[in-house]
Design an enzyme around this catalytic site. Structure first.
Site, mmCIF file in Angstrom:
data_model
loop_
_atom_site.group_PDB
_atom_site.id
_atom_site.type_symbol
_atom_site.label_atom_id
_atom_site.label_comp_id
_atom_site.label_asym_id
_atom_site.label_seq_id
_atom_site.Cartn_x
_atom_site.Cartn_y
_atom_site.Cartn_z
ATOM 1 N N SER A 9 36.022 -18.110 -0.458
ATOM 2 C CA SER A 9 34.565 -18.249 -0.531
ATOM 3 C C SER A 9 33.931 -16.931 -0.957
ATOM 4 O O SER A 9 33.970 -15.934 -0.229
ATOM 5 C CB SER A 9 34.008 -18.675 0.827
ATOM 6 O OG SER A 9 32.593 -18.624 0.806
ATOM 7 N N HIS A 68 30.223 -26.194 -3.567
ATOM 8 C CA HIS A 68 29.680 -26.916 -2.416
ATOM 9 C C HIS A 68 28.164 -26.813 -2.470
ATOM 10 O O HIS A 68 27.593 -25.745 -2.227
ATOM 11 C CB HIS A 68 30.238 -26.297 -1.132
ATOM 12 C CG HIS A 68 29.676 -26.881 0.118
ATOM 13 N ND1 HIS A 68 29.740 -26.238 1.339
ATOM 14 C CD2 HIS A 68 29.006 -28.043 0.360
ATOM 15 C CE1 HIS A 68 29.172 -26.982 2.257
ATOM 16 N NE2 HIS A 68 28.705 -28.073 1.687
ATOM 17 N N GLY A 144 24.805 -22.851 6.272
ATOM 18 C CA GLY A 144 23.687 -21.964 6.019
ATOM 19 C C GLY A 144 24.020 -20.491 6.000
ATOM 20 O O GLY A 144 23.391 -19.719 5.283
ATOM 21 N N GLY A 180 34.385 -20.549 9.746
ATOM 22 C CA GLY A 180 35.074 -19.888 10.837
ATOM 23 C C GLY A 180 36.576 -19.992 10.798
ATOM 24 O O GLY A 180 37.245 -19.848 11.833
ATOM 25 N N GLY A 200 36.400 -17.047 3.828
ATOM 26 C CA GLY A 200 35.560 -16.032 3.210
ATOM 27 C C GLY A 200 35.731 -14.673 3.833
ATOM 28 O O GLY A 200 36.458 -13.821 3.334
#
Length: 223
Positions: A9, A68, A144, A180, A200
């Site tokens: 990510s 996404h 978010g 996560g 990420g």
């Protein structure tokens, strides 16, 4: 663990050197580049658009780009990201008035289609959309922001989707998890049935930017 796919990510990458970052993380063993696209409407954050996708393609990134869309509405951005070089385009069922039409649009534009499920989004949408899906994305955080902790209840949701895919003989559909994902919970997530992992901060924030070491460590984990 050859079946495992790692989607890096870029939300956690160094945007001043994004092309170099993507090249490095792919060379280190990532399978795809993951775009978290936020519009400050569907989610309370604003990130990147199709120009960044095109810029990476122009830079020479040839690996799959997994987009996404955390945006509402989605159809215009489906057009724009398909044109910019996206491989996968994933949407949220709450973000379109006509899920089937939006999924068909993704396919008509030559991309692979995904449907994303927030932590409290019911899986009922799969009853009528599975035939048009190439990817199912389980959000293991509320969408978010990067750097959130994995919601443990997501494991049961992953298990449920895996059972649905096996029962309906749709195991070629990727089961992706985003939010996560860390070295210390990767094994549990994989054991629940996920095969594609959006990672990420665990990669891009690794000490000395040793992406090869962290990705190799993940791939060496036992399920």
């Amino acid at each position: 663990m050859s079946k495992i796919k790692i989607a890096a990510s870029i939300l956690s990458a160094d945007f001043a050197r994004l092309g170099e970052e993507c090249t490095k993380v792919l060379a280190a063993g990532a399978d795809t580049i993951h775009f978290d696209v936020m519009d400050n409407h569907y989610v309370p954050n604003l990130t990147i658009g199709p120009l960044v996708c095109k810029a990476l393609r122009d830079f020479g990134i040839q690996a799959p780009i997994d987009v996404h869309l955390m945006t509402k509405p989605v159809d215009n951005l489906i057009h724009d990201f398909a044109k910019a070089g996206a491989t996968y385009i994933t949407i949220h069922p709450e973000a379109t008035e006509h899920i089937d039409r939006s999924l068909q649009l993704i396919h008509d534009l030559g991309c692979l289609a995904g449907l994303a499920f927030n932590p409290v989004t019911p899986l009922d949408y799969l009853d009528y959309s599975l035939e048009k899906l190439d990817l199912i994305l389980i959000m293991s955080v509320n969408p978010g922001f990067a750097g959130q902790s994995f919601i443990p209840g997501s494991l049961q949701k992953i298990q449920t989707v895996r059972k649905i895919l096996e029962t309906r003989q749709k195991t070629k559909i990727l089961l992706e998890v985003d939010g996560g994902v860390k070295v210390n919970n990767f094994t549990k997530i994989a054991a629940a049935g996920a095969d594609t992992f959006v990672i990420g901060s665990e990669i891009f924030n690794t000490p000395n930017k040793n992406y090869t070491a962290i990705i190799s460590k993940i791939r060496e984990l036992k399920i």
